[in-house]
Design a protein around this motif. Structure first.
Motif, short mmCIF file in Angstrom:
data_model
loop_
_atom_site.label_atom_id
_atom_site.label_comp_id
_atom_site.label_asym_id
_atom_site.label_seq_id
_atom_site.Cartn_x
_atom_site.Cartn_y
_atom_site.Cartn_z
N GLU A 140 9.47 -57.72 -61.93
CA GLU A 140 8.63 -59.21 -61.94
C GLU A 140 9.58 -59.99 -61.77
O GLU A 140 9.27 -61.12 -61.17
N TRP A 141 10.94 -60.13 -62.34
CA TRP A 141 11.62 -61.04 -62.09
C TRP A 141 12.29 -61.44 -60.50
O TRP A 141 12.49 -62.62 -60.41
N LEU A 142 12.39 -60.30 -59.97
CA LEU A 142 12.85 -60.45 -58.64
C LEU A 142 11.65 -60.94 -57.80
O LEU A 142 12.05 -61.76 -56.76
N LEU A 143 10.57 -60.86 -58.27
CA LEU A 143 9.56 -61.49 -57.31
C LEU A 143 9.40 -63.17 -57.31
O LEU A 143 8.91 -63.59 -56.74
N ASP A 144 10.08 -63.35 -58.53
CA ASP A 144 10.31 -64.90 -58.51
C ASP A 144 11.10 -65.52 -57.62
O ASP A 144 11.06 -66.79 -57.67
N LEU A 310 11.94 -56.88 -50.05
CA LEU A 310 12.83 -56.93 -48.73
C LEU A 310 13.39 -58.28 -48.48
O LEU A 310 14.50 -58.50 -48.18
N SER A 311 12.61 -59.37 -48.32
CA SER A 311 13.11 -60.68 -48.08
C SER A 311 14.02 -61.30 -49.11
O SER A 311 14.84 -61.96 -48.73
N ALA A 312 14.02 -60.64 -50.43
CA ALA A 312 15.04 -61.04 -51.42
C ALA A 312 16.38 -60.57 -51.25
O ALA A 312 17.32 -61.07 -51.31
N PHE A 313 16.31 -59.38 -50.29
CA PHE A 313 17.41 -58.83 -50.06
C PHE A 313 17.97 -59.03 -48.58
O PHE A 313 19.16 -58.77 -48.00
N ARG A 314 17.13 -59.85 -47.72
CA ARG A 314 17.46 -60.23 -46.37
C ARG A 314 18.60 -61.23 -46.13
O ARG A 314 18.69 -62.47 -47.02
N HIS A 315 19.67 -61.29 -45.42
CA HIS A 315 20.65 -62.11 -45.34
C HIS A 315 20.27 -63.23 -44.34
O HIS A 315 20.53 -63.23 -43.24
N PHE A 325 21.94 -67.03 -52.88
CA PHE A 325 21.49 -66.08 -54.12
C PHE A 325 21.61 -64.68 -53.60
O PHE A 325 21.19 -63.87 -54.47
N ARG A 326 21.34 -64.53 -52.45
CA ARG A 326 21.08 -63.16 -51.83
C ARG A 326 22.44 -62.16 -51.93
O ARG A 326 23.53 -62.68 -51.59
N PRO A 327 22.24 -61.19 -52.49
CA PRO A 327 23.49 -60.19 -52.56
C PRO A 327 23.77 -59.67 -51.24
O PRO A 327 22.89 -59.39 -50.52
N ARG A 328 24.95 -59.07 -51.37
CA ARG A 328 25.52 -58.13 -50.03
C ARG A 328 25.42 -56.95 -50.42
O ARG A 328 26.13 -56.15 -50.47
N VAL A 329 23.95 -56.36 -50.47
CA VAL A 329 23.68 -55.24 -50.62
C VAL A 329 23.72 -54.26 -49.37
O VAL A 329 23.34 -54.73 -48.40
N GLY A 359 8.42 -49.23 -44.09
CA GLY A 359 8.30 -49.55 -42.54
C GLY A 359 7.69 -51.12 -42.07
O GLY A 359 8.29 -51.99 -41.31
N ARG A 360 6.43 -51.03 -42.65
CA ARG A 360 5.57 -52.23 -42.33
C ARG A 360 6.18 -53.29 -42.86
O ARG A 360 6.44 -54.43 -42.46
N ALA A 361 6.65 -53.06 -44.30
CA ALA A 361 7.26 -54.31 -44.97
C ALA A 361 8.62 -54.94 -44.28
O ALA A 361 9.01 -56.14 -44.07
N ILE A 362 9.30 -53.82 -43.69
CA ILE A 362 10.74 -54.03 -42.96
C ILE A 362 10.19 -55.06 -41.89
O ILE A 362 10.88 -56.04 -41.48
N GLU A 363 9.28 -54.75 -41.04
CA GLU A 363 8.89 -55.62 -40.08
C GLU A 363 8.31 -56.96 -40.34
O GLU A 363 8.75 -57.98 -39.68
N LYS A 364 7.50 -56.81 -41.47
CA LYS A 364 6.87 -58.37 -41.75
C LYS A 364 8.05 -59.01 -42.37
O LYS A 364 8.01 -60.35 -42.27
N ALA A 365 9.14 -58.44 -43.05
CA ALA A 365 10.25 -59.32 -43.59
C ALA A 365 11.17 -59.72 -42.73
O ALA A 365 12.18 -60.23 -42.70
N GLU A 366 11.07 -58.82 -41.46
CA GLU A 366 12.21 -59.13 -40.45
C GLU A 366 13.50 -58.59 -41.00
O GLU A 366 14.44 -59.35 -40.87
N PHE A 367 13.42 -57.79 -41.87
CA PHE A 367 14.60 -57.31 -42.57
C PHE A 367 15.49 -56.36 -41.74
O PHE A 367 15.34 -55.46 -40.76
#
Ligand code: GDP
Length: 488
Positions: A140-144, A310-315, A325-329, A359-367
């Motif tokens: 839940e915190w991540l979605l913030d 995914l967009s939380a992790f996108r550089h 705040f994006r980590p280098r995962v 896969g669909r989420a990756i496309e939408k988030a352009e991850f």
């Protein structure tokens, strides 16, 4: 200026983190997922497997006998609570066999793994050490993170808009009715703010019920307050405010806006700066079966939540603040949990469904950037498989002891007796499963009933299983993806 300072702090800390890990590898692994996704059970089982081994053929360093030992060590961050793995393990393996208490806040655990590395050309090199810092936190915190890019006006409008829809409208009714009575320009009033926050929170909670299973409901602390339970920082809610202009001072509007801003700067930002930005790897646990059970709207909502994750992790270059705040995962794993609720013939299908969603989420988030993988797993396998003859049919079933109490299909369970459930097949075509909701369990040994939501007790371990090696599904593959490369 504040931004620069923040940046300097982060750079200094990542230099320190890097210096500490040049000789032997250190990995900071995040474990997250919405409440009840299975974080506590997963992390307990993962640590137990590292420390005591088990049947782990796909975890190569272990299968090749190159792990000399693993043990718990004092964690690096004094201000973060420890993940109480011993307590959780006692609950799982004690005489009562209960599931451990779920994650309600952030916690941390360090595991040190001594191993032999495989030489580049041949032979092995002993004496290597992997330090694994595992950080467990509510999804839940991540979605913030999305809130960092939205001011009060945008957030209010979006939240109100998204409360329309066949599933959400009835849940949001009481809150929306109260909202309609609030004049944002009226003088600020604490009791109105409290009532609004209480009704808004009740709406968010209702969205997480078993049969609803919605996923995208920030602000996260309203659902998972951690140490902020009952704090005034959580006493705000969206308002219907004019599209332009500023809040008059002393108004309801300015009070709610101030609290929203405080929430962002005192709660959301520090979490991302101090914890999230430091992760190297992440596993996101998903109760995909719950969403499939609840139907297409829950599935669509899950997909939206995965896109946000995914967009939380996108550089990316979004706002400078959130990109800071994006980590280098470099590795990101989505895991569908509780696969032991399915017959093994459906494990690959569950994986395929999650793969399609991600896969669909990756496309939408352009991850892009990190290696992403998907697995269907059971951190602790509570069922075994069998077949039951019904007329001329042989049905593949799963067998386990249901949790005591009222089953959500209306049955009551109180003994230690096993029941057999025909879990139904997930459709082979992920698209069909996603459109229709795929999974329909039913009883075969009990009177027929809705057993989609039946919960099983943790498995009974035999005397030879002590120290407990817990049965699992694909936990070894999960370990291989998350840390296997650091043990070569
Ligand atoms: P958290 O809120 O993410 O920490 O979730 P928990 O780890 O507490 O898990 C929530 C509940 O899901 C547990 O109490 C169990 O009923 C169930 N659960 C979690 N993992 C498994 C699993 O591997 N197998 C089964 N059968 N149930 C599980």
């Amino acid at each position: 200026f504040e931004g620069l300072l923040e940046e300097a702090r982060i750079v200094a800390r990542s230099l320190a983190d890097a210096a500490a890990s040049t000789l032997d590898p250190t990995i900071r692994l995040g474990v997250t997922g919405l409440s009840r996704a299975g974080k506590t059970v997963f992390l307990t089982a993962l640590v137990q497997a590292l420390v005591h081994g088990g049947r782990l053929p796909a975890f190569r360093a272990y299968a090749q006998g190159r792990i000399a030992g693993a043990r718990l060590a004092p964690q690096p961050d004094d201000a973060v609570p420890r993940f109480e793995v011993e307590t959780h393990l006692r609950a799982l393996t004690g005489p009562d066999r209960t599931w451990p208490e779920s994650t309600r806040r952030i916690s941390e655990l360090r595991v040190v793994v001594d191993f032999e590395s495989r030489g580049f050309f041949s032979g092995t090199r002993p004496g290597r050490r992997l330090t694994l810092d595992i950080v467990d936190y509510p999804g839940e915190w991540l979605l913030d993170l999305a809130l960092l890019g939205q001011d009060f006006r945008t957030w209010s409008a979006r939240t109100i808009l998204s409360s329309d829809g066949p599933t959400r409208t009835p849940l949001a009714g009481p809150w929306r009715a109260h909202l309609a009575t609030i004049d944002p320009l009226a003088a600020e009033d604490e009791s109105v703010a409290r009532e609004a926050a209480a009704r808004f929170t009740a709406y968010l909670r209702a969205g997480r019920a078993d049969r609803v299973a919605l996923s995208t409901l920030p602000p996260g602390r309203f659902l998972m307050p951690g140490d902020l339970e009952g704090s005034p920082a959580l006493t705000f809610a969206p308002l219907e405010i004019p599209a332009e202009g500023d809040a008059p001072s002393g108004s309801m509007w300015s009070m709610m806006e101030r609290r929203y801003e405080a929430y962002r700067s005192h709660i959301v930002r520090p979490f991302f700066r101090d914890h999230f930005a430091r992760l190297d790897r992440q596993v996101v646990l998903v109760d995909a079966l719950a969403a499939l059970n609840a139907g297409p709207e829950a599935v669509a909502d899950l997909e939206a939540a995965l896109t946000d994750v995914l967009s939380a992790f996108r550089h990316g270059q979004n706002s400078w603040l959130s990109s800071l705040f994006r980590p280098r995962v470099d590795r990101l794993l989505f895991a569908a949990t509780k696969a032991d609720h399915l017959h093994h013939t459906s494990h690959d299908r569950l994986e395929a469904i999650l793969r399609r969603l991600v896969g669909r989420a990756i496309e939408k988030a352009e991850f892009s950037g990190a290696a992403v993988d998907v697995v269907a797993l059971a951190a602790v396998r509570a069922t075994r498989e069998g077949t039951v003859r019904q007329g001329r049919e042989e049905l593949p079933v799963i067998i386990g002891v249901p949790e005591r109490g009222e089953g959500s299909g209306g049955q009551s369970f109180d003994g230690d007796e096993e029941i057999a459930v025909f879990p139904g097949d997930l459709p082979a075509d992920p698209e069909i499963a996603l459109r229709s909701g795929g999974y329909r369990g039913r009883a075969v040994s009990e009177a027929d009933g809705d057993l989609r939501f039946v919960k099983f007790r943790p498995p009974l371990l035999s005397a030879t299983d002590r120290p407990a090696t817990l049965p699992h599904i694909r936990l070894d593959r999960t370990l291989e993806f998350l840390i296997g490369d650091a043990l070569t």
